[in-house]
Design a protein around this motif. Structure first.
Motif, PDB file in Angstrom:
ATOM      1  N   VAL A  74     -36.828  43.307  14.537  1.00  0.00           N
ATOM      2  CA  VAL A  74     -36.945  44.358  15.665  1.00  0.00           C
ATOM      3  C   VAL A  74     -38.247  43.550  16.567  1.00  0.00           C
ATOM      4  O   VAL A  74     -37.828  43.646  17.762  1.00  0.00           O
ATOM      5  CB  VAL A  74     -38.050  45.550  15.005  1.00  0.00           C
TER       6      VAL A  74
ATOM      7  N   LEU B 189     -40.822  50.639  23.026  1.00  0.00           N
ATOM      8  CA  LEU B 189     -39.430  50.320  22.315  1.00  0.00           C
ATOM      9  C   LEU B 189     -40.011  49.746  20.914  1.00  0.00           C
ATOM     10  O   LEU B 189     -39.313  50.126  19.858  1.00  0.00           O
ATOM     11  CB  LEU B 189     -38.703  49.307  23.114  1.00  0.00           C
TER      12      LEU B 189
ATOM     13  N   LEU C 239     -40.969  52.886  18.884  1.00  0.00           N
ATOM     14  CA  LEU C 239     -39.761  53.633  18.587  1.00  0.00           C
ATOM     15  C   LEU C 239     -38.893  53.136  17.370  1.00  0.00           C
ATOM     16  O   LEU C 239     -38.536  54.077  16.672  1.00  0.00           O
ATOM     17  CB  LEU C 239     -39.105  53.770  19.874  1.00  0.00           C
ATOM     18  N   ALA C 240     -38.824  51.854  17.337  1.00  0.00           N
ATOM     19  CA  ALA C 240     -37.955  51.445  16.101  1.00  0.00           C
ATOM     20  C   ALA C 240     -38.706  51.645  14.948  1.00  0.00           C
ATOM     21  O   ALA C 240     -38.084  52.176  13.768  1.00  0.00           O
ATOM     22  CB  ALA C 240     -38.018  49.760  16.118  1.00  0.00           C
TER      23      ALA C 240
ATOM     24  N   GLU D 193     -38.146  56.021  14.533  1.00  0.00           N
ATOM     25  CA  GLU D 193     -36.872  56.173  14.074  1.00  0.00           C
ATOM     26  C   GLU D 193     -36.357  55.797  12.640  1.00  0.00           C
ATOM     27  O   GLU D 193     -35.661  56.560  11.937  1.00  0.00           O
ATOM     28  CB  GLU D 193     -36.111  55.963  15.152  1.00  0.00           C
TER      29      GLU D 193
ATOM     30  N   ASP E 117     -38.231  50.279  11.104  1.00  0.00           N
ATOM     31  CA  ASP E 117     -37.517  49.063  11.519  1.00  0.00           C
ATOM     32  C   ASP E 117     -36.399  48.943  10.740  1.00  0.00           C
ATOM     33  O   ASP E 117     -36.114  47.761  10.410  1.00  0.00           O
ATOM     34  CB  ASP E 117     -38.754  47.973  11.222  1.00  0.00           C
TER      35      ASP E 117
ATOM     36  N   TRP F 240     -32.599  51.667  16.012  1.00  0.00           N
ATOM     37  CA  TRP F 240     -33.028  52.669  17.050  1.00  0.00           C
ATOM     38  C   TRP F 240     -32.880  54.162  17.012  1.00  0.00           C
ATOM     39  O   TRP F 240     -33.092  54.908  17.654  1.00  0.00           O
ATOM     40  CB  TRP F 240     -33.011  52.158  18.315  1.00  0.00           C
TER      41      TRP F 240
ATOM     42  N   SER G 166     -28.515  47.971  19.591  1.00  0.00           N
ATOM     43  CA  SER G 166     -29.354  49.316  19.357  1.00  0.00           C
ATOM     44  C   SER G 166     -30.568  49.140  20.235  1.00  0.00           C
ATOM     45  O   SER G 166     -30.817  50.336  20.830  1.00  0.00           O
ATOM     46  CB  SER G 166     -29.543  49.319  17.865  1.00  0.00           C
ATOM     47  N   GLY G 167     -30.947  48.187  20.179  1.00  0.00           N
ATOM     48  CA  GLY G 167     -32.479  48.044  21.165  1.00  0.00           C
ATOM     49  C   GLY G 167     -32.126  48.211  22.464  1.00  0.00           C
ATOM     50  O   GLY G 167     -32.843  48.782  23.076  1.00  0.00           O
TER      51      GLY G 167
ATOM     52  N   ALA H  80     -31.446  51.914  23.073  1.00  0.00           N
ATOM     53  CA  ALA H  80     -32.504  52.667  23.348  1.00  0.00           C
ATOM     54  C   ALA H  80     -33.310  52.485  24.760  1.00  0.00           C
ATOM     55  O   ALA H  80     -33.945  53.346  25.130  1.00  0.00           O
ATOM     56  CB  ALA H  80     -33.345  52.147  22.083  1.00  0.00           C
TER      57      ALA H  80
ATOM     58  N   THR I 271     -33.938  55.173  27.589  1.00  0.00           N
ATOM     59  CA  THR I 271     -35.395  55.394  27.652  1.00  0.00           C
ATOM     60  C   THR I 271     -35.566  55.247  29.243  1.00  0.00           C
ATOM     61  O   THR I 271     -36.194  56.242  29.787  1.00  0.00           O
ATOM     62  CB  THR I 271     -36.090  54.449  26.945  1.00  0.00           C
TER      63      THR I 271
ATOM     64  N   TRP J  77     -41.620  61.178  23.707  1.00  0.00           N
ATOM     65  CA  TRP J  77     -40.538  60.990  22.726  1.00  0.00           C
ATOM     66  C   TRP J  77     -39.807  62.313  22.148  1.00  0.00           C
ATOM     67  O   TRP J  77     -38.662  62.619  22.187  1.00  0.00           O
ATOM     68  CB  TRP J  77     -41.058  60.411  21.565  1.00  0.00           C
TER      69      TRP J  77
END
Ligand SMILES: *[C@@H]1O[C@H](CO)[C@@H](O)[C@H](O)[C@H]1NC(C)=O
Ligand SMILES: *[C@@H]1O[C@H](CO)[C@@H](O)[C@H](O)[C@H]1NC(C)=O
Length: 332
Positions: free
Chosen positions: A36, A56, A59-60, A63, A66, A82, A127-128, A131, A135, A155
């Motif tokens: 992450v 970010l 968020l990982a 959600e 990690d 994410w 995924s990052g 996200a 965002t 969020w």
């Protein structure tokens, strides 16, 4: 070199090497804080997006912890670390408000976002990026708010309307930032106390644990001991004691209980009940399980499966063979 010194060297190297793991940012179903942090710094260094004020990164963890949450990668769901849902991902591909960002992703990262599919999000970098795109789409002109409190509401408003903002707040505050240091270690000893070990063997097992702990800053290094034979129990958890003296006293007091050697149960117990946040395991810490056994497991196949399962959860398993010679070697 005796076994305990060797183990100490391994563990010390372990803590130091954590900042230099191989690049897993494009490896499907990779997980863990190092991945992450690599994705987050890669995205941030690309200068594609304005500052996300750590959103970010948080968020990982919120959600999927990690990616360490067991349901991160589940059948039919490809949101990745994410947890970017399919409808949100589709917006990142189609929204014209994101044209500039998608252009920059193509120019700087060589990824054509229009050709990415939802299932690519099992790769952490994808995924990052999804996200991040989502965002900035929902943040609009105002950008991402600063501070955990505002980000919690942001969020909830933009991503999880059915959940309580407090979930974000609590999880984000558990997160410790930065590379893991040597003392950022969660250390779990799993002790075989089955009948195949003599009581002298069991004493030397306890001596071994003590001699390893002598070398560490207990408190910063968190320690737990699990004892097993036919059944399994925790003598104490990672957050039970804070000092070496307390841990040593508790280890000295552990009783041997004989029975059969259910190593598989013990490993699964450690994964499910000890390396948990509730029992003191820390998201950013290296996770090491040291199994002390005579190796005569009741069920070899189940034991191998349990060890493999521990590995997929980011837990590093070391096995030390127990004989009454441990203490002699440990001293020598
Ligand atoms: C793991 O994820 C599931 C589903 O998203 C969630 O219900 C559960 O609380 C999470 N586990 C932890 C330890 O947060
Ligand atoms: C969240 O939504 C509420 C209600 O629409 C709004 O008042 C608030 O400003 C929003 N907060 C953030 C940080 O987006």
């Amino acid at each position: 070199m005796g076994k305990s010194e060797l183990l100490i060297v391994i563990l010390t190297l372990f803590g130091q090497s954590l900042c230099q793991v191989t690049d897993q940012t494009r490896q499907p179903e990779a997980r863990g804080p190092q991945v992450v942090e690599a994705v987050v710094s890669y995205i941030s260094e690309s200068c594609i997006f304005p500052s996300d004020k750590l959103y970010l990164r948080r968020l990982a963890y919120v959600e999927s912890q990690d990616g360490m949450n067991a349901s991160t990668y589940r059948p039919g769901y490809y949101g990745g670390i994410w947890q970017v849902d399919r409808d949100k991902f589709m917006l990142t591909q189609t929204s014209s408000a994101l044209n500039t960002y998608r252009d920059e992703i193509r120019q700087k990262l060589y990824i054509d976002w229009s050709r990415v599919s939802w299932s690519d999000l099992t790769k952490p970098l994808y995924s990052g990026l999804a996200a991040a795109l989502y965002t900035y789409l929902v943040a609009g002109q105002n950008g991402v708010p600063r501070g955990v409190e505002y980000q919690s509401t942001f969020w909830k408003n933009t991503t999880r309307p059915n959940l309580d903002a407090n979930i974000f707040y609590k999880l984000a505050n558990q997160l410790t930032r930065g590379c893991s240091r040597n003392d950022n270690l969660d250390l779990v000893f799993v002790l075989d106390s089955s009948a195949s070990l003599s009581s002298a063997d069991f004493d030397s097992t306890k001596y071994f644990v003590g001699s390893v702990l002598d070398q560490f800053n207990v408190g910063k290094v968190r320690v737990s001991v699990v004892v097993y034979s036919t059944s399994v129990s925790a003598a104490f958890y990672l957050n039970t004691y804070n000092t070496k003296a307390e841990v040593q006293k508790a280890v000295d007091g552990i009783q041997r209980n004989a029975g059969s050697t259910r190593t598989d149960l013990a490993l699964n117990f450690a994964v499910d009940n000890v390396f948990t946040i509730a029992h003191g395991s820390r998201p950013g810490a290296a996770k090491v399980l040291i199994l002390l056994t005579d190796g005569k497991s009741e069920n070899r196949v189940a034991t191998m499966a349990a060890a493999a399962r521990a590995k997929t959860r980011g837990i590093n398993v070391f096995t030390i063979g127990v004989t009454s010679a441990i203490d002699l070697e440990g001293v020598g």
